[in-house]
Structure formats: C-alpha cells, structure tokens
Write an enzyme that holds these catalytic residues in place. Structure first.
Site, PDB file in Angstrom:
ATOM      1  N   ASN A 160       0.811  -1.233   0.000  1.00 57.35           N
ATOM      2  CA  ASN A 160       0.000   0.000   0.000  1.00 57.35           C
ATOM      3  C   ASN A 160       0.839   1.276   0.000  1.00 57.35           C
ATOM      4  O   ASN A 160       0.460   2.268  -0.621  1.00 57.35           O
ATOM      5  CB  ASN A 160      -1.005  -0.007   1.160  1.00 57.35           C
ATOM      6  CG  ASN A 160      -0.339   0.023   2.515  1.00 57.35           C
ATOM      7  OD1 ASN A 160       0.730  -0.553   2.705  1.00 57.35           O
ATOM      8  ND2 ASN A 160      -0.951   0.687   3.450  1.00 57.35           N
ATOM      9  N   GLU A 258       3.908  -4.769  12.459  1.00 59.88           N
ATOM     10  CA  GLU A 258       2.976  -3.656  12.226  1.00 59.88           C
ATOM     11  C   GLU A 258       1.860  -4.215  11.358  1.00 59.88           C
ATOM     12  O   GLU A 258       2.059  -4.466  10.174  1.00 59.88           O
ATOM     13  CB  GLU A 258       3.684  -2.497  11.505  1.00 59.88           C
ATOM     14  CG  GLU A 258       4.841  -1.894  12.288  1.00 59.88           C
ATOM     15  CD  GLU A 258       4.396  -1.095  13.511  1.00 59.88           C
ATOM     16  OE1 GLU A 258       3.191  -0.811  13.635  1.00 59.88           O
ATOM     17  OE2 GLU A 258       5.262  -0.790  14.339  1.00 59.88           O
ATOM     18  N   CYS A 292      -3.269   1.553   6.453  1.00 63.42           N
ATOM     19  CA  CYS A 292      -3.617   0.831   7.684  1.00 63.42           C
ATOM     20  C   CYS A 292      -4.285   1.744   8.701  1.00 63.42           C
ATOM     21  O   CYS A 292      -5.012   1.285   9.568  1.00 63.42           O
ATOM     22  CB  CYS A 292      -2.377   0.188   8.278  1.00 63.42           C
ATOM     23  SG  CYS A 292      -1.065   1.393   8.575  1.00 63.42           S
ATOM     24  N   GLU A 471       7.641   1.441  16.180  1.00 69.53           N
ATOM     25  CA  GLU A 471       8.660   1.989  15.299  1.00 69.53           C
ATOM     26  C   GLU A 471       8.639   3.508  15.452  1.00 69.53           C
ATOM     27  O   GLU A 471       7.732   4.058  16.057  1.00 69.53           O
ATOM     28  CB  GLU A 471       8.384   1.596  13.840  1.00 69.53           C
ATOM     29  CG  GLU A 471       8.477   0.093  13.616  1.00 69.53           C
ATOM     30  CD  GLU A 471       8.283  -0.322  12.160  1.00 69.53           C
ATOM     31  OE1 GLU A 471       7.773   0.484  11.361  1.00 69.53           O
ATOM     32  OE2 GLU A 471       8.629  -1.470  11.840  1.00 69.53           O
TER      33      GLU A 471
HETATM   34  P1  NAP Z   1       0.255  -9.231   3.486  1.00 70.47           P
HETATM   35  O1  NAP Z   1      -0.476 -10.051   2.523  1.00 70.47           O
HETATM   36  O2  NAP Z   1       0.291  -9.653   4.915  1.00 70.47           O
HETATM   37  O3  NAP Z   1       1.736  -9.084   2.912  1.00 70.47           O
HETATM   38  C1  NAP Z   1       2.727  -8.293   3.527  1.00 70.47           C
HETATM   39  C2  NAP Z   1       4.082  -8.788   3.062  1.00 70.47           C
HETATM   40  O4  NAP Z   1       4.291 -10.094   3.610  1.00 70.47           O
HETATM   41  C3  NAP Z   1       4.187  -8.936   1.550  1.00 70.47           C
HETATM   42  O5  NAP Z   1       5.489  -8.623   1.139  1.00 70.47           O
HETATM   43  C4  NAP Z   1       3.897 -10.412   1.376  1.00 70.47           C
HETATM   44  O6  NAP Z   1       4.387 -10.911   0.169  1.00 70.47           O
HETATM   45  C5  NAP Z   1       4.625 -10.993   2.577  1.00 70.47           C
HETATM   46  N1  NAP Z   1       4.231 -12.336   2.976  1.00 70.47           N
HETATM   47  C6  NAP Z   1       3.121 -13.037   2.636  1.00 70.47           C
HETATM   48  N2  NAP Z   1       3.160 -14.279   3.210  1.00 70.47           N
HETATM   49  C7  NAP Z   1       4.305 -14.334   3.930  1.00 70.47           C
HETATM   50  C8  NAP Z   1       4.906 -15.335   4.755  1.00 70.47           C
HETATM   51  N3  NAP Z   1       4.347 -16.525   4.960  1.00 70.47           N
HETATM   52  N4  NAP Z   1       6.076 -15.052   5.363  1.00 70.47           N
HETATM   53  C9  NAP Z   1       6.653 -13.843   5.198  1.00 70.47           C
HETATM   54  N5  NAP Z   1       6.153 -12.874   4.411  1.00 70.47           N
HETATM   55  C10 NAP Z   1       4.984 -13.104   3.794  1.00 70.47           C
HETATM   56  O7  NAP Z   1      -0.259  -7.733   3.508  1.00 70.47           O
HETATM   57  P2  NAP Z   1      -0.624  -6.845   2.253  1.00 70.47           P
HETATM   58  O8  NAP Z   1      -1.925  -7.333   1.699  1.00 70.47           O
HETATM   59  O9  NAP Z   1       0.563  -6.717   1.381  1.00 70.47           O
HETATM   60  O10 NAP Z   1      -0.831  -5.424   2.953  1.00 70.47           O
HETATM   61  C11 NAP Z   1      -2.022  -5.002   3.505  1.00 70.47           C
HETATM   62  C12 NAP Z   1      -2.014  -5.192   5.006  1.00 70.47           C
HETATM   63  O11 NAP Z   1      -0.913  -4.495   5.580  1.00 70.47           O
HETATM   64  C13 NAP Z   1      -3.248  -4.597   5.662  1.00 70.47           C
HETATM   65  O12 NAP Z   1      -3.719  -5.499   6.630  1.00 70.47           O
HETATM   66  C14 NAP Z   1      -2.737  -3.332   6.323  1.00 70.47           C
HETATM   67  O13 NAP Z   1      -3.484  -2.890   7.429  1.00 70.47           O
HETATM   68  C15 NAP Z   1      -1.359  -3.754   6.708  1.00 70.47           C
HETATM   69  N6  NAP Z   1      -0.502  -2.596   6.930  1.00 70.47           N
HETATM   70  C16 NAP Z   1      -0.142  -2.273   8.201  1.00 70.47           C
HETATM   71  C17 NAP Z   1       0.630  -1.135   8.444  1.00 70.47           C
HETATM   72  C18 NAP Z   1       1.048  -0.749   9.837  1.00 70.47           C
HETATM   73  O14 NAP Z   1       1.955   0.067   9.979  1.00 70.47           O
HETATM   74  N7  NAP Z   1       0.438  -1.292  10.878  1.00 70.47           N
HETATM   75  C19 NAP Z   1       1.057  -0.346   7.379  1.00 70.47           C
HETATM   76  C20 NAP Z   1       0.663  -0.709   6.078  1.00 70.47           C
HETATM   77  C21 NAP Z   1      -0.119  -1.836   5.859  1.00 70.47           C
HETATM   78  P3  NAP Z   1       3.421 -11.009  -1.125  1.00 70.47           P
HETATM   79  O15 NAP Z   1       2.802  -9.680  -1.313  1.00 70.47           O
HETATM   80  O16 NAP Z   1       4.365 -11.363  -2.183  1.00 70.47           O
HETATM   81  O17 NAP Z   1       2.421 -12.069  -0.785  1.00 70.47           O
END
Ligand code: NAP
Length: 499
Positions: A160, A258, A292, A471
């Site tokens: 994002n 996070e 997020c 962080e």
């Molecule tokens: P995601 O599906 O959890 O993916 C995050 C990262 O983790 C991606 O690089 C993903 O790779 C990787 N990943 C997936 N499976 C993994 C595994 N088994 N082991 C290690 N890494 C793995 O999240 P997203 O859909 O990209 O992002 C949206 C989410 O991020 C939302 O829930 C949002 O709230 C959260 N977010 C939180 C914050 C915060 O600061 N709290 C900030 C921004 C976003 P792939 O994409 O290649 O699958």
C-alpha cells in the site's frame, strides 16, 4: 530521456544481491501488472529459498568481513543523506513507478509517498547522529551501554505504501550498522528496485543491502525461517503477521509486527463541523482507503448524524476518479483486481447484513484502456450493527461504515469493540473530553482534530491484533540494535563530590 520513457525501461526487474542485479537462480519470473489497466508492465524474479540463501550469505559476509563493520555513525549518516539526495534527484521516476505499481494517483505519490521516503532517510541520518547512550554511575563502579547492530535483518513490506514503508525500515537498520535482506510485496516491486540502484550508486558497500523479489509464501517465509537472520521487521496483514510470529518466535528472533487496523473516527457534536468533514474525507479515502490508519468506522454523535452523513456523501460523490497519471485524479485504482473483488465482497456482505449503501459500492464503467482497471467507487454504508462482520473485519479499500452514538461511553464501547487497536481520531472542541477519550481508547495512536499527522520521532504501532512493538525515532534505533551493558569496577566512593 522523458520520465515516461524511463518508466517503460523499468520493466525487467531483478534481485539485488551482493552489489549485483541478478535474476532468480532458476530463472522463473512473475508478471508485474499495472492495476489501472490490468496490463502487464514487466516482470520480476520469482525467487525461492535458494536465492534467499545467497542473499543471507552475502549479508553475513558484509557484516563480518567487509568495510561496513568499521564505518562510523557519521559515515553511515552521510550515506543515508546521500540516498535521500539521490531519491530527490530522481523524484519523478520514483513517483511514476510507484503510481504504476499501485494504481494510486501520481498526485499522491508526488505529495506523500516519495517525499516521505526522502524524509525517512534524512530523519534517521539526523536521529543517529544525535542519539545518546546510557550511563549509570554506582558508588563503586559505572555502567555504560554500547549499541551493537542486531546482525542480518529481514525487512518485509506490503503494497500500500511501498517505498514509504520500506525506507522507514531500511534507514534505521542501516543507521545502526545492520545488513539487510528485504522483500517488497510482489505487487509493488519497482521503487524498491530503484532504491537498490540508488544504494549501489552512493557507495554503500556490496552485501549491505539485498533485495529478493517473489511471493510471500516462498521468499518471505524463507527470510523469516532463515537461522542467520536475527531480526524481522514485518508490516502487513494480521493473518500473515501471525504466521511470521509463529515461525520467528521459537528462534528467538527480534520481532516487530505492524499489522492491520479497523480504526474508529469519532465525531462529537461539538466538533468544528467543516474540519471534521474534511478530515473524515482524508481518513476514509486517501490511497483508495488502503492505508492501515484509515478511519473505516465513522462514529457520529446523533445530534449531527444526518447533517454529517449528508455532507460526506455529497463530497464523496464529487471525488474525481480516473487515470492515476492525470494530475486532477483524486481516486485511482485499487492495487489489483483480486483485491477489488475482496473489497466488493465486503460490500455484498454489508447488504446481506442489513447495510444501506449510500453511495458507491460499484465498479465504475471506465473508458478505453482503463475498462479492466481495478476501480471501485468510494463507498459509504450505514445501518450496520457494530458487531457485524463488515464492521469487525479489515476491508482495506474505499469503504466506510457510519454509526450513530449518544454518549461518550457508547462511543468508546463501539470504538474499542474490535480485535484491532492501531489508531483512532477524535473530533471535538472540548479539550477535557479529548483527553479523557484519548486515554480510554485501546489504540497505539490517537489523533485529536486531525488524521495522519506524523512526527517521525513519536512511537508508531498498535495494540491487540494490530501488532507488537513500536517503530519511529529512538524506538526504531532501539529495535535495530542490541544494547550491551558494560560495568567498570572503580572502588568505593570513586565519584563522591569533593573526593
Ligand atoms: P500481506 O499479505 O500480509 O503481505 C505483507 C508482506 O508479507 C508482503 O510482502 C507479502 O508478500 C509478505 N508475505 C506473505 N506471506 C508471507 C509469509 N508466509 N512469510 C513472510 N512474508 C509473507 O499484507 P498486504 O496485503 O501486502 O498489505 C495489507 C495489510 O498491511 C493490511 O492489513 C494493512 O493494514 C497492513 N498494513 C499495516 C501497516 C502498519 O503500519 N500497521 C502499514 C501498512 C499496511 P506477497 O505480497 O508477495 O504475498
């Protein structure tokens, strides 16, 4: 070369390992899709554990054998400033690539994503230069604390805010002398690759920064599992975060998580109405609701519920949706058609749960090349109970739900009644109420009469299912270092006044 031509040239992306751009060892690739058209913009390596293995080995060598271990704090801070300057010098290319990967408006990548990445590097250069360590005198001894790098660190980031969030981890990790194996989301690989290029050009020694592209289940999992990676800083969804924690915790890796949010945006009747409407629009639909911190549950005191609803529905209908590269565009595409389907699924669920869709909810008919783009009209839903799934689960799209409340207690009950605890906004002109409500909210961050107003020194992170750890500023420098206490025995009364 015009920036549009340069963007086209960034099509066959590679890993960056030991100072070289290389393909995956087995040569496999994945398509990189432009979500506003659903057309293929290029390819990235589909790396596997064997690529992670080489990356970790290079990072270990750079930590223990190369010149990196001998760099001073000031030399590392100088490198961070040089990285910031290089990003600034290539600003438009970064902004276009970020927009192409994510589908978000170019106006947003120019205003938020790329400027923040630059300031992250500049901020941590200054923070580490001015950081201080502890000194604890005793009557017969003294203690001082040395901060050592953690080692090889794994950085995993979502789609994002690709460069914004990656730079938020890379800068403090480098500042404290670690070496890095990073994996961006496979949906948004370009600015991370351009960052690797920048890092190689400013003189960061080879092996200090590795970038391995690929799928989370293949590359991300291999990074988290690797025994020679000492810390994992992960930003992403809560379900993935659980898996990361389950893998990393038994190895006693340092862990920063996070995760997701379902943030309340609480509007009291005594708010500055216009400011609350404007803030709610930003908190609801910035980056197509894919932040997020977005305030996806809007709680409005009953006296002003109808007027407030009318005002935001009118403004939402007027948002300009379209070509992300058009400077007039306010709402771009979602990150992928798969994600769009997930978000639309929640709109359907909301209807089944008794919700009333006041605007949006549909995929708009788009002209020409954008016909298959991942667009969704910004959506406002009312009439749902706080307990239903639409209101409990993170949707992560341009969809908000409206909820009337009567008392402070009722607002707090709704606000705290979810498994998430990332952020909240409170809109009121009563200062005492603002303090009381802020103290009672179960979130890591509260904004009063504003939203996403960030000082890079303050703690950033969530409670409950929104994550573990903080962080920001000294918190990041602490995470990316190990404190070592050294106690020097001096003999009785060594530091007595007058002795
Ligand atoms: P995601 O599906 O959890 O993916 C995050 C990262 O983790 C991606 O690089 C993903 O790779 C990787 N990943 C997936 N499976 C993994 C595994 N088994 N082991 C290690 N890494 C793995 O999240 P997203 O859909 O990209 O992002 C949206 C989410 O991020 C939302 O829930 C949002 O709230 C959260 N977010 C939180 C914050 C915060 O600061 N709290 C900030 C921004 C976003 P792939 O994409 O290649 O699958």
């Amino acid at each position: 070369m015009e920036v549009e031509e340069q963007v086209l040239a960034w099509n066959t992306l590679q890993n960056f390992i030991n100072g070289q751009f290389v393909p995956a060892k087995d040569g496999e690739t994945l398509d990189n899709i432009y979500p506003a058209t659903s057309q293929v913009a290029g390819t990235i390596p589909r790396s596997k554990s064997q690529d992670v293995e080489v990356a970790v080995s290079s990072a270990k060598d750079a930590l223990h054998l190369g010149p990196w271990g001998k760099t001073s704090v000031n030399e590392r801070a100088d490198l961070l400033e040089a990285i910031a300057q290089e990003i600034e010098d290539n600003f438009e290319l970064f902004a276009y690539l970020e927009s192409r990967d994510t589908g978000k408006p170019l106006s947003l990548t120019r205003r938020v994503d790329i400027p923040r990445a630059i300031s992250n590097f500049r901020f941590f250069a200054g923070a580490v230069r001015h950081s201080r360590d502890d000194f604890h005198p005793m009557s017969d001894a003294f203690n001082y604390t040395l901060r050592r790098p953690v080692g090889v660190v794994g950085l995993i980031t979502p789609w994002n805010l690709p460069l914004y969030l990656l730079s938020w981890k890379v800068a403090p990790a480098l500042a404290m002398g670690n070496t890095i194996v990073a994996k961006p989301s496979e949906l948004t690989p370009s600015t991370a690759t351009l960052l690797a290029d920048v890092i190689s050009r400013v003189g960061v020694p080879q092996g200090v920064f590795q970038l391995v592209h690929g799928l989370g289940a293949e590359v991300g999992q291999a990074i988290v599992e690797h025994p020679d990676i000492s810390a994992i800083s992960f930003t992403g969804g809560t379900v993935t975060g659980k898996r990361v924690a389950a893998t990393a915790a038994p190895q006693f890796k340092k862990l920063s998580l996070e995760l997701g949010g379902k943030n309340p945006n609480i509007i009291f009747a005594d708010c500055d109405f216009e400011k609350a409407v404007e803030g709610t629009m930003r908190a609801s639909f910035t980056n197509q609701g894919q932040v997020c911190l977005c305030g996806s549950r809007v709680l409005v005191q009953r006296e002003i519920f109808d007027a407030f609803t009318e005002a935001i529905v009118e403004k939402t209908k007027a948002l300009v949706l379209g070509d992300p590269m058009d400077p007039q565009t306010e709402v771009g595409a979602l990150v992928s058609v798969d994600h769009l389907e997930k978000v639309k699924g929640y709109v359907e669920l909301a209807k089944e749960e008794g919700g009333d869709v006041l605007c949006g909810g549909e995929r708009p008919e788009m002209p020409g090349v954008f016909a298959d783009g991942a667009f969704l009209l910004p959506t406002i839903i009312s009439g749902l109970t706080p307990q239903c799934r639409t209101v409990q689960e993170e949707i992560f799209g341009p969809v908000i739900t409206l909820h009337p409340f009567d008392t402070v207690e009722e607002a707090l009950e709704i606000a705290n009644g979810v498994r998430y605890g990332l952020a909240a906004s409170v809109w009121t002109q009563d200062l005492q109420k603002a303090h009381r409500v802020s103290a009672a909210l179960e979130t890591g961050m509260v904004w009063v009469n504003t939203w996403l107003h960030r000082d890079l020194r303050v703690p950033f992170g969530g409670l409950k299912d929104s994550g573990v750890g903080r962080e920001g500023g000294a918190y990041s420098l602490s995470f990316f270092s190990e404190a070592r206490n050294i106690c020097i025995h001096m003999g009785e009364h060594w530091n007595n006044i007058g002795s």
